[in-house]
Design a protein around this motif. Structure first.
Motif, PDB file in Angstrom:
ATOM      1  N   LEU A   1       5.212  -4.149  -5.304  1.00 29.16           N
ATOM      2  CA  LEU A   1       5.344  -5.290  -4.396  1.00 29.16           C
ATOM      3  C   LEU A   1       5.138  -4.859  -2.949  1.00 29.16           C
ATOM      4  CD1 LEU A   1       6.114  -8.288  -3.948  1.00 29.16           C
ATOM      5  CD2 LEU A   1       8.474  -7.503  -3.643  1.00 29.16           C
ATOM      6  N   ALA A   2       5.774  -3.747  -2.574  1.00 27.29           N
ATOM      7  CA  ALA A   2       5.713  -3.299  -1.183  1.00 27.29           C
ATOM      8  C   ALA A   2       4.270  -3.015  -0.746  1.00 27.29           C
ATOM      9  CB  ALA A   2       6.576  -2.048  -1.012  1.00 27.29           C
ATOM     10  N   VAL A   3       3.524  -2.354  -1.606  1.00 25.28           N
ATOM     11  CA  VAL A   3       2.172  -1.954  -1.217  1.00 25.28           C
ATOM     12  C   VAL A   3       1.265  -3.180  -1.066  1.00 25.28           C
ATOM     13  CG1 VAL A   3       1.073  -1.504  -3.469  1.00 25.28           C
ATOM     14  CG2 VAL A   3       0.595  -0.005  -1.566  1.00 25.28           C
ATOM     15  N   VAL A   4       1.482  -4.182  -1.920  1.00 23.88           N
ATOM     16  CA  VAL A   4       0.662  -5.393  -1.860  1.00 23.88           C
ATOM     17  C   VAL A   4       0.966  -6.191  -0.580  1.00 23.88           C
ATOM     18  CG1 VAL A   4       0.510  -7.688  -2.935  1.00 23.88           C
ATOM     19  CG2 VAL A   4       0.175  -5.625  -4.321  1.00 23.88           C
ATOM     20  N   VAL A   5       2.245  -6.351  -0.282  1.00 22.63           N
ATOM     21  CA  VAL A   5       2.613  -7.112   0.919  1.00 22.63           C
ATOM     22  C   VAL A   5       2.131  -6.371   2.166  1.00 22.63           C
ATOM     23  CG1 VAL A   5       4.562  -8.019   2.262  1.00 22.63           C
ATOM     24  CG2 VAL A   5       4.581  -8.184  -0.241  1.00 22.63           C
ATOM     25  N   ASP A   6       2.282  -5.051   2.153  1.00 31.44           N
ATOM     26  CA  ASP A   6       1.901  -4.277   3.334  1.00 31.44           C
ATOM     27  C   ASP A   6       0.392  -4.154   3.514  1.00 31.44           C
ATOM     28  OD1 ASP A   6       4.273  -3.972   4.472  1.00 31.44           O
ATOM     29  OD2 ASP A   6       4.636  -1.932   3.799  1.00 31.44           O
ATOM     30  N   ASP A   7      -0.349  -4.041   2.417  1.00 30.88           N
ATOM     31  CA  ASP A   7      -1.802  -3.986   2.585  1.00 30.88           C
ATOM     32  C   ASP A   7      -2.303  -5.296   3.192  1.00 30.88           C
ATOM     33  OD1 ASP A   7      -2.225  -1.363   1.807  1.00 30.88           O
ATOM     34  OD2 ASP A   7      -2.594  -1.844  -0.298  1.00 30.88           O
ATOM     35  N   ALA A   8      -1.679  -6.411   2.806  1.00 31.02           N
ATOM     36  CA  ALA A   8      -2.062  -7.706   3.398  1.00 31.02           C
ATOM     37  C   ALA A   8      -1.639  -7.740   4.869  1.00 31.02           C
ATOM     38  CB  ALA A   8      -1.411  -8.844   2.621  1.00 31.02           C
ATOM     39  N   ARG A   9      -0.429  -7.315   5.147  1.00 32.23           N
ATOM     40  CA  ARG A   9       0.077  -7.320   6.529  1.00 32.23           C
ATOM     41  C   ARG A   9      -0.802  -6.465   7.439  1.00 32.23           C
ATOM     42  NH1 ARG A   9       5.911  -4.918   8.748  1.00 32.23           N
ATOM     43  NH2 ARG A   9       5.079  -4.422  10.786  1.00 32.23           N
ATOM     44  N   ASP A  10      -1.258  -5.322   6.913  1.00 31.54           N
ATOM     45  CA  ASP A  10      -2.063  -4.412   7.730  1.00 31.54           C
ATOM     46  C   ASP A  10      -3.557  -4.769   7.722  1.00 31.54           C
ATOM     47  OD1 ASP A  10       0.207  -2.974   8.441  1.00 31.54           O
ATOM     48  OD2 ASP A  10       0.048  -1.591   6.753  1.00 31.54           O
ATOM     49  N   GLY A  11      -3.918  -5.836   7.042  1.00 32.19           N
ATOM     50  CA  GLY A  11      -5.315  -6.281   7.036  1.00 32.19           C
ATOM     51  C   GLY A  11      -6.257  -5.297   6.361  1.00 32.19           C
ATOM     52  N   ILE A  12      -5.772  -4.644   5.298  1.00 29.53           N
ATOM     53  CA  ILE A  12      -6.571  -3.608   4.632  1.00 29.53           C
ATOM     54  C   ILE A  12      -7.696  -4.245   3.804  1.00 29.53           C
ATOM     55  CG2 ILE A  12      -6.497  -1.676   2.987  1.00 29.53           C
ATOM     56  CD1 ILE A  12      -4.912  -1.282   5.709  1.00 29.53           C
ATOM     57  N   GLY A  13      -8.907  -3.775   4.025  1.00 27.83           N
ATOM     58  CA  GLY A  13     -10.053  -4.293   3.270  1.00 27.83           C
ATOM     59  C   GLY A  13     -10.429  -3.377   2.133  1.00 27.83           C
ATOM     60  N   GLU A  14     -10.048  -2.114   2.261  1.00 27.48           N
ATOM     61  CA  GLU A  14     -10.419  -1.146   1.239  1.00 27.48           C
ATOM     62  C   GLU A  14      -9.289  -0.141   1.044  1.00 27.48           C
ATOM     63  OE1 GLU A  14     -14.684  -0.269   1.246  1.00 27.48           O
ATOM     64  OE2 GLU A  14     -14.033   1.797   1.018  1.00 27.48           O
ATOM     65  N   VAL A  15      -8.792  -0.068  -0.188  1.00 26.94           N
ATOM     66  CA  VAL A  15      -7.713   0.871  -0.518  1.00 26.94           C
ATOM     67  C   VAL A  15      -8.358   2.127  -1.098  1.00 26.94           C
ATOM     68  CG1 VAL A  15      -5.818   1.283  -2.142  1.00 26.94           C
ATOM     69  CG2 VAL A  15      -5.954  -0.895  -0.903  1.00 26.94           C
ATOM     70  N   VAL A  16      -8.185   3.247  -0.417  1.00 28.49           N
ATOM     71  CA  VAL A  16      -8.686   4.528  -0.928  1.00 28.49           C
ATOM     72  C   VAL A  16      -7.468   5.403  -1.151  1.00 28.49           C
ATOM     73  CG1 VAL A  16     -10.151   6.532  -0.448  1.00 28.49           C
ATOM     74  CG2 VAL A  16     -10.813   4.271   0.413  1.00 28.49           C
ATOM     75  N   ARG A  17      -7.253   5.841  -2.396  1.00 27.71           N
ATOM     76  CA  ARG A  17      -6.041   6.613  -2.703  1.00 27.71           C
ATOM     77  C   ARG A  17      -6.264   7.461  -3.944  1.00 27.71           C
ATOM     78  NH1 ARG A  17      -2.639   1.219  -4.418  1.00 27.71           N
ATOM     79  NH2 ARG A  17      -3.963   0.662  -6.176  1.00 27.71           N
ATOM     80  N   GLY A  18      -5.224   8.185  -4.356  1.00 29.10           N
ATOM     81  CA  GLY A  18      -5.341   9.119  -5.466  1.00 29.10           C
ATOM     82  C   GLY A  18      -5.611   8.428  -6.796  1.00 29.10           C
ATOM     83  N   GLY A  19      -6.405   9.100  -7.634  1.00 25.95           N
ATOM     84  CA  GLY A  19      -6.821   8.552  -8.919  1.00 25.95           C
ATOM     85  C   GLY A  19      -5.681   8.259  -9.868  1.00 25.95           C
ATOM     86  N   ASP A  20      -4.507   8.831  -9.637  1.00 23.13           N
ATOM     87  CA  ASP A  20      -3.381   8.562 -10.530  1.00 23.13           C
ATOM     88  C   ASP A  20      -2.850   7.141 -10.369  1.00 23.13           C
ATOM     89  OD1 ASP A  20      -2.594   9.309  -7.979  1.00 23.13           O
ATOM     90  OD2 ASP A  20      -0.703  10.155  -8.624  1.00 23.13           O
TER      91      ASP A  20
END
Ligand code: GLU
Length: 312
Positions: free
Chosen positions: A188-207
């Protein structure tokens, strides 16, 4: 124009290792090579594992590496109320429900899951209590909050791994949004925060590739745009063991203590991303060389030898 705003989202639960460095460098190169900003959000919600001391360590490691970000960095905990409000909005819409099942199971959901997940939740409390108050009164326990996960596949596209379809209900069932202590789950936190921060592309670890389906579902239910995704293959050691499991000797703090220049690590990571060898440099020196097509989709063996041998 496509929103390519990227982010670095470290959890301050220890020192960063070579695997983190590779993921964050790719995140930075990917955003900057598209002319987009990168924000730094330190994900400190897991109180059991995160500490202010580790926040300082993470900042020191990122700065040593030469990474740059746009605007002031922030702590995820500064947006706690907004995250909780989203969970309660789902409850009001009948899309979440109170759950009084064991604390241990719910607590597992607080950290980003890196392959150590518990069993599927069988839906024991679904439809059982009309409200948080009813659940509290009936059980004598503080309830957690779980999402009503519909059956069937959730689809998304990863830019490196292609189209995915994951049946979240079959995989984990109704996953938690808030723990019994009212702490938001990572999903939940990551979804709300990615929206809040206006993230267009999530780049992160394959896990985190598999759990993306849960986040896409939450984005759909909350009416939030789904960013594009790019999951960077994990770094493994010479024996094929994931660095998160055994990173002794491979943390950035240890490389620095051994006198290895950050520029050499950056150059070695750049080479592992298919960039033509170039003199060791700062992350920004590689922005124009980065090409997504050259990134391999398989785990990368990487050790401190690889860094030491790289020409200075
Ligand atoms: N903070 C998470 C971690 O370090 C990463 C979350 C994400 O990038 O979505 O595991």
């Amino acid at each position: 124009m496509v929103n390519a705003t990227g982010r670095l989202a470290p959890s301050p639960s220890g020192r960063l290792h070579i695997g983190h460095a590779r993921t964050f460098l790719v995140a930075y190169w990917r955003a900057r090579s598209q002319g987009a900003p990168v924000v730094l959000r330190i994900e400190d919600l897991d109180a059991g594992r995160c500490s202010p001391e580790h926040v300082d360590g993470v900042l020191e490691d990122l700065q040593w590496l030469g990474l740059e970000w746009d605007g002031p960095w922030r702590l995820q905990s500064d947006g706690l109320q907004a995250i909780r409000a989203r969970a309660h909005a789902l409850l009001e819409r009948g899309l979440a429900y109170p759950c009084v099942c064991t604390r241990k199971e719910v607590a597992l959901a607080q950290s980003a899951p890196h392959g150590d997940e518990g069993p599927r939740y069988p839906g024991t409390c679904r439809g059982r209590y009309a409200s948080m108050e009813t659940a509290r009164a009936a059980s004598g326990r503080e309830p957690a909050l779980r999402l009503v996960v519909p059956p069937g596949p959730i689809e998304f596209v990863d830019q490196l791994h292609g189209a995915r379809a994951i049946d979240v209900q079959a995989q984990v069932g109704d996953f938690p949004l808030l723990t019994r202590a009212g702490e938001p789950s990572y999903q939940l936190a990551v979804v709300v925060d990615d929206a809040r921060d206006g993230i267009g592309e999530v780049v992160r670890g394959g896990d985190l590739l598999e759990v993306t389906a849960r986040q896409v579902l939450l984005q759909q239910l909350l009416g939030l745009a789904t960013p594009r995704h790019l999951h960077v293959p994990l770094v493994v050691d010479a024996q094929g063991v994931r660095l998160a499991k055994r990173s002794a000797g491979l943390t950035l703090a240890e490389l620095r203590a051994r006198g290895i220049a950050a520029e050499r690590l950056v150059a070695a990571v750049a080479a592992s991303c298919g960039m033509a060898p170039r003199r060791a440099g700062a992350p920004r020196d590689y922005v124009d060389l980065f090409r997504l097509e050259q990134l391999s989709s398989t785990p990368q063996a990487f050790d401190s030898e690889a860094v030491s041998f790289y020409p200075a």
